[in-house]
Enzyme design. Structure first.
Site, PDB file in Angstrom:
ATOM      1  N   GLU A  68      35.261 -19.765-111.893  1.00 35.96           N
ATOM      2  CA  GLU A  68      34.862 -19.912-113.293  1.00 35.96           C
ATOM      3  C   GLU A  68      36.079 -20.022-114.209  1.00 35.96           C
ATOM      4  O   GLU A  68      36.084 -20.804-115.163  1.00 35.96           O
ATOM      5  CB  GLU A  68      33.999 -18.719-113.731  1.00 35.96           C
TER       6      GLU A  68
ATOM      7  N   CYS B 114      31.436 -12.351-111.351  1.00 35.51           N
ATOM      8  CA  CYS B 114      31.762 -10.934-111.187  1.00 35.51           C
ATOM      9  C   CYS B 114      31.703 -10.205-112.532  1.00 35.51           C
ATOM     10  O   CYS B 114      31.878 -10.792-113.602  1.00 35.51           O
ATOM     11  CB  CYS B 114      33.138 -10.772-110.547  1.00 35.51           C
TER      12      CYS B 114
ATOM     13  N   CYS C 274      34.660 -12.349-114.606  1.00 36.03           N
ATOM     14  CA  CYS C 274      34.338 -13.704-115.055  1.00 36.03           C
ATOM     15  C   CYS C 274      33.191 -13.698-116.058  1.00 36.03           C
ATOM     16  O   CYS C 274      33.125 -14.557-116.945  1.00 36.03           O
ATOM     17  CB  CYS C 274      33.986 -14.583-113.862  1.00 36.03           C
TER      18      CYS C 274
ATOM     19  N   ARG D  24      39.713 -22.082 -85.604  1.00 34.96           N
ATOM     20  CA  ARG D  24      40.640 -20.956 -85.685  1.00 34.96           C
ATOM     21  C   ARG D  24      41.238 -20.820 -87.081  1.00 34.96           C
ATOM     22  O   ARG D  24      41.438 -19.709 -87.570  1.00 34.96           O
ATOM     23  CB  ARG D  24      41.764 -21.128 -84.663  1.00 34.96           C
TER      24      ARG D  24
ATOM     25  N   LEU E  63      46.438 -18.794 -78.752  1.00 36.72           N
ATOM     26  CA  LEU E  63      45.371 -18.488 -79.715  1.00 36.72           C
ATOM     27  C   LEU E  63      45.795 -18.732 -81.161  1.00 36.72           C
ATOM     28  O   LEU E  63      45.334 -18.071 -82.079  1.00 36.72           O
ATOM     29  CB  LEU E  63      44.907 -17.029 -79.564  1.00 36.72           C
TER      30      LEU E  63
ATOM     31  N   ARG F 179      47.600 -25.077 -83.950  1.00 35.14           N
ATOM     32  CA  ARG F 179      48.659 -26.069 -83.743  1.00 35.14           C
ATOM     33  C   ARG F 179      48.213 -27.483 -84.083  1.00 35.14           C
ATOM     34  O   ARG F 179      49.038 -28.316 -84.450  1.00 35.14           O
ATOM     35  CB  ARG F 179      49.124 -26.039 -82.278  1.00 35.14           C
TER      36      ARG F 179
ATOM     37  N   SER G 164      28.920  -9.584 -72.645  1.00 34.69           N
ATOM     38  CA  SER G 164      28.750  -8.296 -73.326  1.00 34.69           C
ATOM     39  C   SER G 164      28.222  -8.476 -74.739  1.00 34.69           C
ATOM     40  O   SER G 164      27.314  -7.761 -75.180  1.00 34.69           O
ATOM     41  CB  SER G 164      30.083  -7.540 -73.361  1.00 34.69           C
TER      42      SER G 164
END
Length: 312
Positions: free
Chosen positions: A53, A78, A87, A192, A212, A215, A259
């Site tokens: 905003e 907010c 805002c 990622r 991980l 790139r 899991s």
């Protein structure tokens, strides 16, 4: 309604430019319209910086037009002091008479308070425009705020006959089977760059020693996390919540992915199925209750995107 949706779609488009840079804040875009013409727009560019905003209002060249304009924003403005001033107070001070909001912010310090403040100042407020689309955009933020855990993405690649890899042991000289091509590898690195953290099991770390990182795309590297078998999954997720990590990619191995599925701790699953056959090896997990959202075909590979069914 069509006009309101048109400008809200623009808010969502702007908000998405902040993907990967605003967390733990949500992605927010704002558009200011005067006589069916956009006179200002902005988005939240990065955490700690001005909100959408503020940027939209600052972009308006003729400030006097604000008193006759409508502000569109995909998330409730907010109402509290954080790293930046509220805002909602700025909107009131600039005397913008009408505000269209995509969704109410579930964050306790804001939830409904921004709307209340605007209405008490005489501002016309309309809520719920493209609400589901707004929720989809900020799914990480909403899951983190409402469920007190990261948004969890399970991701793996497998052969056409359902194997993730050959049987391998440490130092046996065998390299992992490569299912991804240059395009799907780029998509992995894009993912990622957009998410906060990435988790693998100890065996995957031992056998593959994966970097991980990012790139083949632009953005920040996710935080690397090695699953701790001495802790429950929920305890580990609680630790991530305490560290303000809003999203988590789980890349493997097979046991770790199983899991998460068994604990029903997932929100999205991305499965790349390559046009190769292994005949034997490490079995890929089986997703039994996902809702197919998208299928993306590319060279010798197909990516399936599933979302977790909503609880009724």
């Amino acid at each position: 309604m069509y006009i309101e949706e048109k400008y809200m779609y623009r808010c969502l488009q702007l908000a998405a430019y902040g993907r990967g840079f605003t967390a733990p804040n949500p992605m927010v875009g704002a558009v200011i319209v005067h006589n069916d013409k956009i006179i200002g727009e902005g988005f939240h560019r990065k955490y700690g910086g001005p909100h959408a905003e503020v940027n939209a209002i600052a972009s308006v060249k003729e400030e006097q037009l604000l008193k006759e304009s409508t502000l569109y924003v995909n998330l409730e403005p907010c109402s509290h002091y954080g790293k930046t001033p509220p805002c909602s107070e700025l909107i009131i001070r600039k005397q913008i008479p009408r505000v269209i909001i995509g969704q109410i912010d579930p964050f306790p310090e804001v939830s409904g308070k921004g709307v209340k403040k605007l209405k008490e100042a005489g501002t016309e407020v309309v809520c719920g425009i493209l609400e589901e689309e707004c929720k989809t955009l900020n799914r990480n933020y909403l899951t983190f705020t409402e469920q007190h855990r990261p948004y969890i993405i399970l991701k793996w690649a497998q052969s056409a006959d359902g194997f993730m890899d050959k049987f391998r042991e440490e130092n046996d000289g065998q390299k992992p089977v490569k299912f991804s091509n240059s395009f799907t590898q780029m998509l992995v690195h894009k993912l990622r760059a957009e998410e906060a953290a990435i988790m693998i099991g100890k065996r995957t770390k031992l056998l593959d020693k994966p970097a991980l990182n990012v790139r083949f795309w632009r953005g920040n590297d996710p935080e690397r996390i090695i699953a701790d078998s001495s802790k429950t999954l929920r305890n580990q997720l609680n630790e991530l919540y305490e560290k303000n990590i809003q999203s988590l990619i789980v890349e493997g191995g097979s046991k770790l992915l199983h899991s998460f599925l068994e604990e029903d701790l997932w929100d999205e699953t991305q499965i790349e199925i390559a046009d190769v056959f292994l005949d034997e090896g490490v079995r890929a997990p089986i997703l039994s209750n996902g809702i197919l959202q998208n299928v993306q075909k590319c060279e010798k590979s197909t990516i399936f995107l599933y979302k977790k069914p909503k609880k009724t």
